[in-house]
Design a protein around this motif. Structure first.
Motif, PDB file in Angstrom:
ATOM      1  N   LYS A  98       0.829  -1.211   0.000  1.00 20.01           N
ATOM      2  CA  LYS A  98       0.000   0.000   0.000  1.00 20.01           C
ATOM      3  C   LYS A  98       0.856   1.251   0.000  1.00 20.01           C
ATOM      4  CE  LYS A  98      -4.311  -1.686   1.998  1.00 20.01           C
ATOM      5  NZ  LYS A  98      -5.335  -1.482   3.045  1.00 20.01           N
ATOM      6  N   ALA A  99       2.143   1.102   0.369  1.00 19.04           N
ATOM      7  CA  ALA A  99       3.051   2.243   0.391  1.00 19.04           C
ATOM      8  C   ALA A  99       3.748   2.454  -0.949  1.00 19.04           C
ATOM      9  CB  ALA A  99       4.097   2.066   1.490  1.00 19.04           C
ATOM     10  N   SER A 100       3.455   1.592  -1.941  1.00 17.22           N
ATOM     11  CA  SER A 100       4.063   1.753  -3.264  1.00 17.22           C
ATOM     12  C   SER A 100       3.359   2.890  -4.001  1.00 17.22           C
ATOM     13  CB  SER A 100       3.925   0.462  -4.079  1.00 17.22           C
ATOM     14  OG  SER A 100       4.541  -0.623  -3.416  1.00 17.22           O
ATOM     15  N   ARG A 101       4.143   3.833  -4.519  1.00 20.85           N
ATOM     16  CA  ARG A 101       3.552   4.986  -5.204  1.00 20.85           C
ATOM     17  C   ARG A 101       2.801   4.568  -6.461  1.00 20.85           C
ATOM     18  NH1 ARG A 101       1.789   9.654  -3.934  1.00 20.85           N
ATOM     19  NH2 ARG A 101       3.643   9.985  -2.650  1.00 20.85           N
ATOM     20  N   TYR A 102       3.420   3.698  -7.279  1.00 23.43           N
ATOM     21  CA  TYR A 102       2.789   3.241  -8.512  1.00 23.43           C
ATOM     22  C   TYR A 102       2.403   1.773  -8.396  1.00 23.43           C
ATOM     23  CZ  TYR A 102       5.178   7.440 -10.227  1.00 23.43           C
ATOM     24  OH  TYR A 102       5.642   8.731 -10.384  1.00 23.43           O
ATOM     25  N   ARG A 103       1.323   1.395  -9.058  1.00 23.42           N
ATOM     26  CA  ARG A 103       0.908  -0.010  -9.121  1.00 23.42           C
ATOM     27  C   ARG A 103       1.019  -0.464 -10.576  1.00 23.42           C
ATOM     28  NH1 ARG A 103      -2.028  -0.765  -4.281  1.00 23.42           N
ATOM     29  NH2 ARG A 103      -0.871   0.558  -2.811  1.00 23.42           N
ATOM     30  N   TRP A 104       1.970  -1.340 -10.835  1.00 24.04           N
ATOM     31  CA  TRP A 104       2.233  -1.782 -12.202  1.00 24.04           C
ATOM     32  C   TRP A 104       1.342  -2.946 -12.586  1.00 24.04           C
ATOM     33  CZ3 TRP A 104       5.210   1.807 -14.264  1.00 24.04           C
ATOM     34  CH2 TRP A 104       6.074   2.529 -13.418  1.00 24.04           C
ATOM     35  N   PRO A 105       0.966  -3.049 -13.874  1.00 28.25           N
ATOM     36  CA  PRO A 105       1.254  -2.070 -14.928  1.00 28.25           C
ATOM     37  C   PRO A 105       0.341  -0.849 -14.823  1.00 28.25           C
ATOM     38  CG  PRO A 105      -0.109  -3.820 -15.795  1.00 28.25           C
ATOM     39  CD  PRO A 105       0.230  -4.219 -14.383  1.00 28.25           C
ATOM     40  N   LEU A 106       0.779   0.275 -15.403  1.00 30.16           N
ATOM     41  CA  LEU A 106      -0.041   1.482 -15.427  1.00 30.16           C
ATOM     42  C   LEU A 106      -0.916   1.469 -16.673  1.00 30.16           C
ATOM     43  CD1 LEU A 106       2.507   4.299 -14.432  1.00 30.16           C
ATOM     44  CD2 LEU A 106       0.784   3.212 -12.980  1.00 30.16           C
ATOM     45  N   GLU A 107      -2.161   1.869 -16.509  1.00 30.73           N
ATOM     46  CA  GLU A 107      -3.079   2.030 -17.637  1.00 30.73           C
ATOM     47  C   GLU A 107      -4.208   2.960 -17.212  1.00 30.73           C
ATOM     48  OE1 GLU A 107      -5.390  -1.466 -18.711  1.00 30.73           O
ATOM     49  OE2 GLU A 107      -4.692  -2.434 -16.867  1.00 30.73           O
ATOM     50  N   VAL A 108      -4.761   3.677 -18.178  1.00 30.79           N
ATOM     51  CA  VAL A 108      -5.818   4.641 -17.884  1.00 30.79           C
ATOM     52  C   VAL A 108      -7.016   3.931 -17.260  1.00 30.79           C
ATOM     53  CG1 VAL A 108      -7.448   6.284 -18.889  1.00 30.79           C
ATOM     54  CG2 VAL A 108      -5.094   6.181 -19.740  1.00 30.79           C
ATOM     55  N   GLY A 109      -7.526   4.493 -16.166  1.00 30.92           N
ATOM     56  CA  GLY A 109      -8.674   3.928 -15.472  1.00 30.92           C
ATOM     57  C   GLY A 109      -8.320   3.088 -14.262  1.00 30.92           C
ATOM     58  N   LYS A 110      -7.052   2.713 -14.117  1.00 30.42           N
ATOM     59  CA  LYS A 110      -6.643   1.874 -12.996  1.00 30.42           C
ATOM     60  C   LYS A 110      -6.743   2.660 -11.689  1.00 30.42           C
ATOM     61  CE  LYS A 110      -3.075  -1.398 -11.571  1.00 30.42           C
ATOM     62  NZ  LYS A 110      -1.867  -2.128 -11.988  1.00 30.42           N
ATOM     63  N   LYS A 111      -7.202   1.977 -10.621  1.00 32.52           N
ATOM     64  CA  LYS A 111      -7.363   2.613  -9.309  1.00 32.52           C
ATOM     65  C   LYS A 111      -6.726   1.752  -8.228  1.00 32.52           C
ATOM     66  CE  LYS A 111     -11.857   4.633 -10.575  1.00 32.52           C
ATOM     67  NZ  LYS A 111     -13.292   4.733 -10.206  1.00 32.52           N
ATOM     68  N   TRP A 112      -6.269   2.390  -7.149  1.00 31.43           N
ATOM     69  CA  TRP A 112      -5.727   1.662  -6.012  1.00 31.43           C
ATOM     70  C   TRP A 112      -5.730   2.551  -4.767  1.00 31.43           C
ATOM     71  CZ3 TRP A 112      -2.708   3.323 -10.102  1.00 31.43           C
ATOM     72  CH2 TRP A 112      -1.679   4.226  -9.816  1.00 31.43           C
ATOM     73  N   LYS A 113      -5.432   1.951  -3.632  1.00 29.01           N
ATOM     74  CA  LYS A 113      -5.346   2.662  -2.364  1.00 29.01           C
ATOM     75  C   LYS A 113      -3.880   2.848  -2.006  1.00 29.01           C
ATOM     76  CE  LYS A 113      -7.512   4.293   1.380  1.00 29.01           C
ATOM     77  NZ  LYS A 113      -8.582   5.306   1.320  1.00 29.01           N
ATOM     78  N   TYR A 114      -3.502   4.087  -1.700  1.00 27.76           N
ATOM     79  CA  TYR A 114      -2.119   4.397  -1.327  1.00 27.76           C
ATOM     80  C   TYR A 114      -2.100   4.822   0.138  1.00 27.76           C
ATOM     81  CZ  TYR A 114       2.243   7.085  -1.010  1.00 27.76           C
ATOM     82  OH  TYR A 114       3.460   7.586  -0.621  1.00 27.76           O
ATOM     83  N   GLU A 115      -1.316   4.116   0.956  1.00 28.01           N
ATOM     84  CA  GLU A 115      -1.205   4.444   2.376  1.00 28.01           C
ATOM     85  C   GLU A 115       0.236   4.308   2.835  1.00 28.01           C
ATOM     86  OE1 GLU A 115      -5.532   3.283   4.277  1.00 28.01           O
ATOM     87  OE2 GLU A 115      -3.968   1.753   4.254  1.00 28.01           O
ATOM     88  N   VAL A 116       0.726   5.306   3.537  1.00 29.81           N
ATOM     89  CA  VAL A 116       2.103   5.250   4.012  1.00 29.81           C
ATOM     90  C   VAL A 116       2.230   5.999   5.339  1.00 29.81           C
ATOM     91  CG1 VAL A 116       2.756   7.327   2.705  1.00 29.81           C
ATOM     92  CG2 VAL A 116       4.527   5.687   3.391  1.00 29.81           C
ATOM     93  N   GLU A 117       3.015   5.416   6.252  1.00 24.68           N
ATOM     94  CA  GLU A 117       3.349   6.091   7.506  1.00 24.68           C
ATOM     95  C   GLU A 117       4.760   6.642   7.358  1.00 24.68           C
ATOM     96  OE1 GLU A 117       2.761   3.477  10.797  1.00 24.68           O
ATOM     97  OE2 GLU A 117       0.602   3.284  10.450  1.00 24.68           O
TER      98      GLU A 117
END
Length: 202
Positions: A98-117
């Motif tokens: 969840k702390a990864s800035r990008y989620r591969w592969p990248l493509e238009v419309g892709k969604k994810w949750k980003y969380e980092v302490e």
């Protein structure tokens, strides 16, 4: 006769234009980009960014960031200036989280949750939680040039040990050809941070 000829020409031009537009849209939205590999980097490759932090339209701080690919411990490393050098393979091989800035592969419309302490140099700790979405893939211009880039929006909240709790909006433009972001903006409600590529070379 001239009427039918004119109508035919107009219709043909319209069809060509329509096909061109549709083709352009397909190319931009169907692009899928995998994470770069170690073999994609070249010794001497360099990136330079300028950044500034503004509050109420007044610049409070500014500077430059730099990164170069160098030979390091029998492999390749990112040199950031001073004594800071990190192995590229170590960065690329980090497990997705969840702390990864990008989620591969990248493509238009892709969604994810980003969380980092996190914890800054002043000892303040905090947490960032955002919903990320790849908005588009299109040509984008920065001081360092014009590149095809993904526009990725991160919207959520940031809290810290000083009692701050507020909205946080980040926008990143990632250019596959450069294996890097070319612009980043951050609005935390108190100020605006902008980081933009000014130069790239191999």
């Amino acid at each position: 006769m001239n009427y039918f000829k004119t109508t035919y020409i107009v219709s043909t031009l319209f069809c060509v234009a329509l096909i061109s537009i549709v083709s352009s849209c397909v190319n931009k939205t169907d692009t899928i980009t995998e994470q770069s590999t170690l073999e994609d980097y070249t010794v001497g490759e360099q990136w330079t960014w300028k950044w500034q932090r503004s509050v109420n339209g007044k610049v409070q701080a500014q500077g430059k960031d730099y990164k170069e690919v160098v030979n390091y411990k029998n492999t390749l490393g990112f040199y950031y200036g001073g004594t800071d050098t990190l192995e590229i393979a170590t960065i690329l091989n980090r497990k997705p989280s969840k702390a990864s800035r990008y989620r591969w592969p990248l493509e238009v419309g892709k969604k994810w949750k980003y969380e980092v302490e996190w914890k800054n140099n002043e000892g303040t700790s905090g947490k960032t939680s955002q919903d990320a979405e790849v908005i588009s893939f299109e040509e984008f211009t920065v001081d360092g040039g014009k590149f095809m880039a993904y526009k990725i929006e991160f919207k959520g909240r940031i809290t810290n040990s000083r009692g701050f709790d507020g909205k946080l909006v980040d926008v990143w433009w990632y250019a596959p050809a450069l294996k890097s972001y070319i612009k980043h903006t951050q609005d935390d409600g108190e100020g605006l941070y902008i980081n933009e590529l000014t130069a790239y070379s191999k």
